[in-house]
Design a protein around this motif. Sequence first.
Motif, short mmCIF file in Angstrom:
data_model
loop_
_atom_site.label_atom_id
_atom_site.label_comp_id
_atom_site.label_asym_id
_atom_site.label_seq_id
_atom_site.Cartn_x
_atom_site.Cartn_y
_atom_site.Cartn_z
N ASP A 60 0.84 -1.20 0.00
CA ASP A 60 0.00 0.00 0.00
C ASP A 60 0.88 1.25 0.00
OD1 ASP A 60 -2.42 1.38 -0.12
OD2 ASP A 60 -2.60 1.50 2.07
N SER A 61 1.85 1.23 -0.91
CA SER A 61 2.83 2.32 -0.98
C SER A 61 2.19 3.57 -1.58
CB SER A 61 4.01 1.89 -1.84
OG SER A 61 3.67 1.93 -3.22
N ASP A 62 3.00 4.62 -1.65
CA ASP A 62 2.55 5.87 -2.25
C ASP A 62 2.14 5.69 -3.71
OD1 ASP A 62 3.08 7.13 0.15
OD2 ASP A 62 4.99 7.94 -0.49
N TRP A 63 2.65 4.64 -4.34
CA TRP A 63 2.34 4.37 -5.75
C TRP A 63 1.01 3.64 -5.93
CZ3 TRP A 63 4.74 6.84 -9.39
CH2 TRP A 63 6.06 7.26 -9.19
N ALA A 64 0.44 3.09 -4.87
CA ALA A 64 -0.74 2.24 -4.98
C ALA A 64 -1.91 2.95 -5.67
CB ALA A 64 -1.16 1.73 -3.60
N GLU A 65 -2.12 4.21 -5.38
CA GLU A 65 -3.23 4.94 -5.98
C GLU A 65 -3.06 5.05 -7.50
OE1 GLU A 65 -5.47 9.27 -5.72
OE2 GLU A 65 -4.10 8.69 -4.12
N MET A 66 -1.85 5.34 -7.95
CA MET A 66 -1.60 5.44 -9.39
C MET A 66 -1.68 4.07 -10.07
SD MET A 66 -1.33 8.50 -10.53
CE MET A 66 -2.73 8.77 -9.47
N VAL A 67 -1.22 3.04 -9.38
CA VAL A 67 -1.31 1.68 -9.92
C VAL A 67 -2.78 1.30 -10.07
CG1 VAL A 67 -0.84 -0.75 -9.39
CG2 VAL A 67 0.96 0.96 -9.11
N ASP A 68 -3.60 1.63 -9.07
CA ASP A 68 -5.03 1.36 -9.15
C ASP A 68 -5.67 2.13 -10.31
OD1 ASP A 68 -5.11 -0.42 -7.02
OD2 ASP A 68 -5.69 1.12 -5.57
N GLU A 69 -5.26 3.37 -10.49
CA GLU A 69 -5.80 4.18 -11.58
C GLU A 69 -5.44 3.57 -12.93
OE1 GLU A 69 -5.53 8.67 -13.46
OE2 GLU A 69 -5.19 8.42 -11.32
N LEU A 70 -4.20 3.11 -13.07
CA LEU A 70 -3.78 2.47 -14.31
C LEU A 70 -4.60 1.21 -14.56
CD1 LEU A 70 -1.99 2.30 -16.79
CD2 LEU A 70 -0.24 1.20 -15.35
N ALA A 71 -4.80 0.41 -13.52
CA ALA A 71 -5.61 -0.82 -13.67
C ALA A 71 -7.01 -0.48 -14.15
CB ALA A 71 -5.66 -1.57 -12.34
N LEU A 72 -7.58 0.57 -13.60
CA LEU A 72 -8.92 1.00 -14.01
C LEU A 72 -8.93 1.42 -15.48
CD1 LEU A 72 -11.85 1.63 -13.20
CD2 LEU A 72 -11.06 3.91 -12.57
N LEU A 73 -7.94 2.20 -15.89
CA LEU A 73 -7.86 2.65 -17.28
C LEU A 73 -7.69 1.49 -18.24
CD1 LEU A 73 -5.60 5.78 -16.77
CD2 LEU A 73 -8.02 5.79 -17.45
N LEU A 74 -6.95 0.46 -17.83
CA LEU A 74 -6.71 -0.69 -18.70
C LEU A 74 -7.88 -1.67 -18.69
CD1 LEU A 74 -2.96 -1.32 -17.85
CD2 LEU A 74 -3.89 -0.42 -19.98
N SER A 75 -8.82 -1.47 -17.78
CA SER A 75 -9.98 -2.36 -17.69
C SER A 75 -11.18 -1.86 -18.49
CB SER A 75 -10.40 -2.51 -16.22
OG SER A 75 -9.37 -3.11 -15.48
N LYS A 76 -11.10 -0.65 -18.98
CA LYS A 76 -12.23 -0.06 -19.72
C LYS A 76 -12.33 -0.63 -21.11
CE LYS A 76 -12.40 4.21 -17.18
NZ LYS A 76 -12.37 5.63 -17.21
#
Length: 76
Positions: A60-76
């Motif tokens: 749950d590092s500082d990068w987790a939010e951006m990683v989650d955002e990328l996952a969301l963008l790649l799931s669309k």
Amino acid sequence: MDTSDHSLSTLFKQLGLPAGKAGIEAFIRDHHLPEGLGLAQAPFWNESQAAFISEALDDDSDWAEMVDELALLLSK
């Protein structure tokens, strides 16, 4: 304390990918995350990229939010 900017652009730099707007848009256009597959398990990452993504989420590092955002963008 890590106070660096964590944006999609800096995440792409961290992953060794083209980090400009066009590079990010092309990556998202050209890659898709299949339903039910975790981002770190996607076949388009190399071993170190997958490890970075996995660690970001596991810790749950500082990068987790951006990683989650990328996952969301790649799931669309």
